[in-house]
Design a protein around this motif. Structure first.
Motif, PDB file in Angstrom:
ATOM      1  N   VAL A   1       0.831  -1.204   0.000  1.00 19.93           N
ATOM      2  CA  VAL A   1       0.000   0.000   0.000  1.00 19.93           C
ATOM      3  C   VAL A   1       0.862   1.249   0.000  1.00 19.93           C
ATOM      4  CG1 VAL A   1      -1.664   1.330   1.359  1.00 19.93           C
ATOM      5  CG2 VAL A   1      -1.928  -1.151   1.136  1.00 19.93           C
ATOM      6  N   TYR A   2       1.821   1.304   0.919  1.00 20.77           N
ATOM      7  CA  TYR A   2       2.693   2.473   1.035  1.00 20.77           C
ATOM      8  C   TYR A   2       4.127   2.001   1.279  1.00 20.77           C
ATOM      9  CZ  TYR A   2       4.627   6.932   2.542  1.00 20.77           C
ATOM     10  OH  TYR A   2       5.399   8.077   2.638  1.00 20.77           O
ATOM     11  N   PRO A   3       5.044   2.426   0.449  1.00 19.16           N
ATOM     12  CA  PRO A   3       4.899   3.469  -0.585  1.00 19.16           C
ATOM     13  C   PRO A   3       4.610   2.961  -1.988  1.00 19.16           C
ATOM     14  CG  PRO A   3       7.207   3.015  -0.202  1.00 19.16           C
ATOM     15  CD  PRO A   3       6.441   2.100   0.734  1.00 19.16           C
ATOM     16  N   ALA A   4       4.610   1.642  -2.203  1.00 20.81           N
ATOM     17  CA  ALA A   4       4.610   1.123  -3.563  1.00 20.81           C
ATOM     18  C   ALA A   4       3.417   1.583  -4.401  1.00 20.81           C
ATOM     19  CB  ALA A   4       4.684  -0.410  -3.522  1.00 20.81           C
ATOM     20  N   LEU A   5       2.207   1.363  -3.937  1.00 26.18           N
ATOM     21  CA  LEU A   5       1.015   1.654  -4.746  1.00 26.18           C
ATOM     22  C   LEU A   5       0.106   2.667  -4.059  1.00 26.18           C
ATOM     23  CD1 LEU A   5       0.139  -1.962  -5.969  1.00 26.18           C
ATOM     24  CD2 LEU A   5       1.419  -0.189  -7.188  1.00 26.18           C
ATOM     25  N   TYR A   6       0.692   3.638  -3.401  1.00 28.45           N
ATOM     26  CA  TYR A   6      -0.118   4.597  -2.648  1.00 28.45           C
ATOM     27  C   TYR A   6      -1.004   5.432  -3.562  1.00 28.45           C
ATOM     28  CZ  TYR A   6      -1.256   7.442   1.419  1.00 28.45           C
ATOM     29  OH  TYR A   6      -1.919   8.058   2.458  1.00 28.45           O
ATOM     30  N   GLY A   7      -0.558   5.685  -4.770  1.00 27.69           N
ATOM     31  CA  GLY A   7      -1.371   6.439  -5.718  1.00 27.69           C
ATOM     32  C   GLY A   7      -2.686   5.746  -6.019  1.00 27.69           C
ATOM     33  N   GLU A   8      -2.664   4.417  -6.061  1.00 30.26           N
ATOM     34  CA  GLU A   8      -3.894   3.660  -6.291  1.00 30.26           C
ATOM     35  C   GLU A   8      -4.882   3.866  -5.149  1.00 30.26           C
ATOM     36  OE1 GLU A   8      -4.432   1.785  -9.020  1.00 30.26           O
ATOM     37  OE2 GLU A   8      -2.466   2.213  -9.876  1.00 30.26           O
ATOM     38  N   VAL A   9      -4.350   3.946  -3.921  1.00 32.47           N
ATOM     39  CA  VAL A   9      -5.210   4.146  -2.759  1.00 32.47           C
ATOM     40  C   VAL A   9      -5.758   5.570  -2.747  1.00 32.47           C
ATOM     41  CG1 VAL A   9      -5.334   4.044  -0.237  1.00 32.47           C
ATOM     42  CG2 VAL A   9      -3.895   2.425  -1.477  1.00 32.47           C
ATOM     43  N   ILE A  10      -4.921   6.541  -3.103  1.00 29.58           N
ATOM     44  CA  ILE A  10      -5.364   7.940  -3.123  1.00 29.58           C
ATOM     45  C   ILE A  10      -6.535   8.130  -4.080  1.00 29.58           C
ATOM     46  CG2 ILE A  10      -4.684  10.275  -3.786  1.00 29.58           C
ATOM     47  CD1 ILE A  10      -1.882   9.654  -2.742  1.00 29.58           C
ATOM     48  N   HIS A  11      -6.453   7.489  -5.238  1.00 28.29           N
ATOM     49  CA  HIS A  11      -7.496   7.665  -6.252  1.00 28.29           C
ATOM     50  C   HIS A  11      -8.600   6.628  -6.133  1.00 28.29           C
ATOM     51  CE1 HIS A  11      -3.969   9.763  -8.076  1.00 28.29           C
ATOM     52  NE2 HIS A  11      -4.911  10.646  -8.368  1.00 28.29           N
ATOM     53  N   SER A  12      -8.529   5.795  -5.110  1.00 26.76           N
ATOM     54  CA  SER A  12      -9.576   4.794  -4.838  1.00 26.76           C
ATOM     55  C   SER A  12      -9.846   3.909  -6.049  1.00 26.76           C
ATOM     56  CB  SER A  12     -10.877   5.472  -4.389  1.00 26.76           C
ATOM     57  OG  SER A  12     -10.679   6.219  -3.216  1.00 26.76           O
ATOM     58  N   THR A  13      -8.787   3.488  -6.740  1.00 26.41           N
ATOM     59  CA  THR A  13      -8.979   2.531  -7.824  1.00 26.41           C
ATOM     60  C   THR A  13      -9.387   1.189  -7.223  1.00 26.41           C
ATOM     61  OG1 THR A  13      -6.685   1.760  -7.799  1.00 26.41           O
ATOM     62  CG2 THR A  13      -7.175   3.721  -9.124  1.00 26.41           C
ATOM     63  N   TRP A  14      -9.846   0.284  -8.065  1.00 28.55           N
ATOM     64  CA  TRP A  14     -10.230  -1.028  -7.554  1.00 28.55           C
ATOM     65  C   TRP A  14      -9.026  -1.735  -6.940  1.00 28.55           C
ATOM     66  CZ3 TRP A  14     -14.783  -2.144  -6.204  1.00 28.55           C
ATOM     67  CH2 TRP A  14     -15.899  -1.701  -6.908  1.00 28.55           C
ATOM     68  N   THR A  15      -7.847  -1.524  -7.505  1.00 29.01           N
ATOM     69  CA  THR A  15      -6.631  -2.122  -6.924  1.00 29.01           C
ATOM     70  C   THR A  15      -6.376  -1.556  -5.538  1.00 29.01           C
ATOM     71  OG1 THR A  15      -5.639  -2.441  -9.104  1.00 29.01           O
ATOM     72  CG2 THR A  15      -4.146  -2.427  -7.221  1.00 29.01           C
ATOM     73  N   GLY A  16      -6.472  -0.227  -5.411  1.00 34.89           N
ATOM     74  CA  GLY A  16      -6.252   0.403  -4.117  1.00 34.89           C
ATOM     75  C   GLY A  16      -7.286  -0.027  -3.087  1.00 34.89           C
ATOM     76  N   CYS A  17      -8.556  -0.105  -3.514  1.00 35.56           N
ATOM     77  CA  CYS A  17      -9.613  -0.526  -2.583  1.00 35.56           C
ATOM     78  C   CYS A  17      -9.417  -1.969  -2.146  1.00 35.56           C
ATOM     79  CB  CYS A  17     -10.987  -0.360  -3.236  1.00 35.56           C
ATOM     80  SG  CYS A  17     -11.510   1.368  -3.452  1.00 35.56           S
ATOM     81  N   LEU A  18      -9.003  -2.835  -3.069  1.00 30.55           N
ATOM     82  CA  LEU A  18      -8.777  -4.239  -2.726  1.00 30.55           C
ATOM     83  C   LEU A  18      -7.629  -4.372  -1.732  1.00 30.55           C
ATOM     84  CD1 LEU A  18      -9.390  -7.219  -3.156  1.00 30.55           C
ATOM     85  CD2 LEU A  18      -7.812  -7.195  -5.107  1.00 30.55           C
ATOM     86  N   LEU A  19      -6.560  -3.609  -1.956  1.00 34.55           N
ATOM     87  CA  LEU A  19      -5.434  -3.647  -1.025  1.00 34.55           C
ATOM     88  C   LEU A  19      -5.857  -3.216   0.373  1.00 34.55           C
ATOM     89  CD1 LEU A  19      -2.554  -2.181  -3.223  1.00 34.55           C
ATOM     90  CD2 LEU A  19      -2.658  -4.491  -2.251  1.00 34.55           C
ATOM     91  N   MET A  20      -6.659  -2.161   0.454  1.00 32.64           N
ATOM     92  CA  MET A  20      -7.085  -1.689   1.760  1.00 32.64           C
ATOM     93  C   MET A  20      -8.061  -2.662   2.415  1.00 32.64           C
ATOM     94  SD  MET A  20      -5.174   0.746   2.027  1.00 32.64           S
ATOM     95  CE  MET A  20      -5.618   0.696   3.748  1.00 32.64           C
ATOM     96  N   LEU A  21      -8.898  -3.311   1.602  1.00 34.47           N
ATOM     97  CA  LEU A  21      -9.797  -4.320   2.155  1.00 34.47           C
ATOM     98  C   LEU A  21      -9.011  -5.462   2.781  1.00 34.47           C
ATOM     99  CD1 LEU A  21     -12.756  -4.700  -0.403  1.00 34.47           C
ATOM    100  CD2 LEU A  21     -12.928  -4.128   2.017  1.00 34.47           C
ATOM    101  N   VAL A  22      -7.961  -5.884   2.091  1.00 33.01           N
ATOM    102  CA  VAL A  22      -7.153  -6.995   2.603  1.00 33.01           C
ATOM    103  C   VAL A  22      -6.411  -6.574   3.868  1.00 33.01           C
ATOM    104  CG1 VAL A  22      -5.211  -8.524   2.109  1.00 33.01           C
ATOM    105  CG2 VAL A  22      -6.920  -8.073   0.343  1.00 33.01           C
ATOM    106  N   ARG A  23      -5.716  -5.426   3.808  1.00 32.34           N
ATOM    107  CA  ARG A  23      -4.932  -4.990   4.969  1.00 32.34           C
ATOM    108  C   ARG A  23      -5.811  -4.736   6.185  1.00 32.34           C
ATOM    109  NH1 ARG A  23      -2.062  -0.334   6.843  1.00 32.34           N
ATOM    110  NH2 ARG A  23      -4.089   0.704   6.788  1.00 32.34           N
ATOM    111  N   ASN A  24      -6.861  -3.963   6.004  1.00 34.31           N
ATOM    112  CA  ASN A  24      -7.734  -3.645   7.130  1.00 34.31           C
ATOM    113  C   ASN A  24      -8.581  -4.835   7.555  1.00 34.31           C
ATOM    114  OD1 ASN A  24      -6.750  -1.058   7.314  1.00 34.31           O
ATOM    115  ND2 ASN A  24      -8.350  -0.160   6.046  1.00 34.31           N
ATOM    116  N   GLY A  25      -8.878  -5.723   6.615  1.00 35.87           N
ATOM    117  CA  GLY A  25      -9.567  -6.954   6.988  1.00 35.87           C
ATOM    118  C   GLY A  25      -8.705  -7.819   7.887  1.00 35.87           C
ATOM    119  N   LEU A  26      -7.420  -7.903   7.572  1.00 34.79           N
ATOM    120  CA  LEU A  26      -6.492  -8.656   8.425  1.00 34.79           C
ATOM    121  C   LEU A  26      -6.391  -8.023   9.810  1.00 34.79           C
ATOM    122  CD1 LEU A  26      -3.649  -9.376   5.840  1.00 34.79           C
ATOM    123  CD2 LEU A  26      -5.080 -11.098   6.971  1.00 34.79           C
ATOM    124  N   LEU A  27      -6.322  -6.692   9.866  1.00 35.44           N
ATOM    125  CA  LEU A  27      -6.225  -6.010  11.156  1.00 35.44           C
ATOM    126  C   LEU A  27      -7.509  -6.178  11.974  1.00 35.44           C
ATOM    127  CD1 LEU A  27      -4.368  -2.658  10.363  1.00 35.44           C
ATOM    128  CD2 LEU A  27      -3.496  -4.662  11.559  1.00 35.44           C
TER     129      LEU A  27
END
Length: 399
Positions: A330-356
């Motif tokens: 998520v950070y720093p590699a693909l942070y731009g995807e998360v900023i723009h809420s692309t499907w890739t960024g949303c999936l990454l955040m779902l996985v990370r926050n789902g694990l937490l």
């Protein structure tokens, strides 16, 4: 990690954004702090007064640049944590897995830990927990010092055994915290300006609420991400409601922890460690902000848990390591995807926050169960009835 920090201008390493925190922001605050004042009216200054001495500490190495001295002191803090975990793991009945998790887990965050002061804060919490068994007063004082740097180390004391240990630990923490706060308030002006800035924070894009808002953008929500208060946060309709919900969940988590402490009847040597990890996990997943460096805290507390063979948090530690690895993507590699809420960024955040979130729920459940008194075995003892004694020799009358 040092090599990555020296080459962080590459795109996948953040294009210099990771090291810029120390070289520009921390150094600017250093200039203000060296004049005897905390930053006033600075929206990026959101830290308790104890952060001041940490950011001033590079002055102890005047022959180095501020950036280099900061990294050296971060490595020293890392070494202190490693040594403390290793020593704790060598005691009878303990395990070296804690030191192993810290040494192998921290590099999963690449060079981020070396360019933030969260390793120093984690050192206070780790040393506090490891000191509780031998000197509750020292443990309390260390937790108080850490809480003045970043508030969360105060949660390290939630699981202290009832009775004398709790009284000594919490009293020491209160006295040490008040003394240090008074000293800092005397030495520096504007010590409480951070409260005004902290209260204005919104919903960071990497938080649990931010993940929901990121997905909502694909359903037509008109909000967007904007840099403010030192992080990328969402702005737009309903953001304030999501922030309020996050605060309500944090209060509820605190209530659940208090209920556990009231109802718990069984303590082991690992209970203070397990409770600290569960508490910080709950406060992390319900927070409006989940920055990548927060994983440093969780790795440190999970490592302390694994030094005890009685811990209930081994599967939780595995989930934290997995979440740490995803955080690096998520950070720093693909942070731009998360900023723009692309499907890739949303999936990454779902996985990370789902694990937490899974780790937090599992941690609480296992902590709660460990505090229950041992269940009865279900065997009903047989009552022996006294009957006439045997007379094998046939000596009784009538035989």
């Amino acid at each position: 990690m040092l090599w990555l920090l020296a080459h962080d201008h590459h795109r996948l390493l953040g294009r210099g954004g990771v090291s810029r925190e120390v070289g520009h922001l921390y150094f600017r605050w250093y200039g203000v702090l060296s004049q005897g004042a905390f930053p006033a009216g600075d929206r990026l200054w959101q830290y308790p007064p104890g952060a001041g001495p940490v950011l001033l500490a590079p002055a102890l190495l005047p022959w180095l640049t501020y950036f280099t001295a900061f990294v050296v002191l971060t490595l020293v803090a890392d070494l202190v944590i490693t040594a403390a975990l290793t020593r704790a793991g060598r005691r009878p009945g303990r395990s070296p897995r804690g030191a192993l998790l810290w040494v192998l887990g921290l590099p999963l965050l690449l060079h981020v830990p070396l360019a933030r002061y969260d390793v120093q804060v984690t050192a206070f919490a780790v040393l506090s927990l490891l000191a509780l068994g031998r000197s509750p007063r020292v443990g309390g004082a260390l937790a108080a010092a850490g809480a003045l740097v970043k508030v969360w180390p105060a949660l390290a004391l939630i699981g202290t055994p009832r009775g004398r240990t709790t009284r000594q630990t919490w009293t020491s923490a209160a006295v040490a915290g008040a003394a240090l706060l008074a000293l800092l308030a005397t030495a520096f002006s504007n010590p409480f300006d951070f409260l005004r800035q902290q209260g204005g924070r919104g919903v960071q894009i990497e938080s649990l609420g931010g993940t929901a808002l990121g997905l909502a953008r694909h359903a037509g929500w008109p909000g967007r991400a904007r840099y403010q208060y030192g992080a990328m946060e969402f702005v737009g309709p309903y953001v304030s409601s999501v922030a309020a919900l996050s605060l309500a969940l944090t209060v509820a988590a605190f209530g659940v922890l208090l209920l556990w402490r009231v109802r718990a009847r069984h303590w082991t040597a690992a209970t203070p460690y397990d409770a600290a990890l569960a508490a910080v996990l709950l406060f992390t997943v319900t927070s409006r902000v989940i920055s990548p460096q927060y994983m440093v805290w969780l790795l440190g507390l999970a490592a302390v848990c694994l030094t005890s063979r009685h811990t209930t948090q081994r599967p939780v530690a595995a989930l934290i390591v997995a979440a740490t690895a995803v955080s690096t993507v998520v950070y720093p590699a693909l942070y731009g995807e998360v900023i723009h809420s692309t499907w890739t960024g949303c999936l990454l955040m779902l996985v990370r926050n789902g694990l937490l979130a899974t780790a937090a729920g599992l941690s609480l459940v296992r902590l709660w169960r460990s505090g229950l008194p041992p269940a009865p075995t279900g065997r009903v003892p047989r009552r022996r009835t006294r009957g006439p004694r045997r007379d094998p020799a046939g000596l009784r009358a009538g035989r």
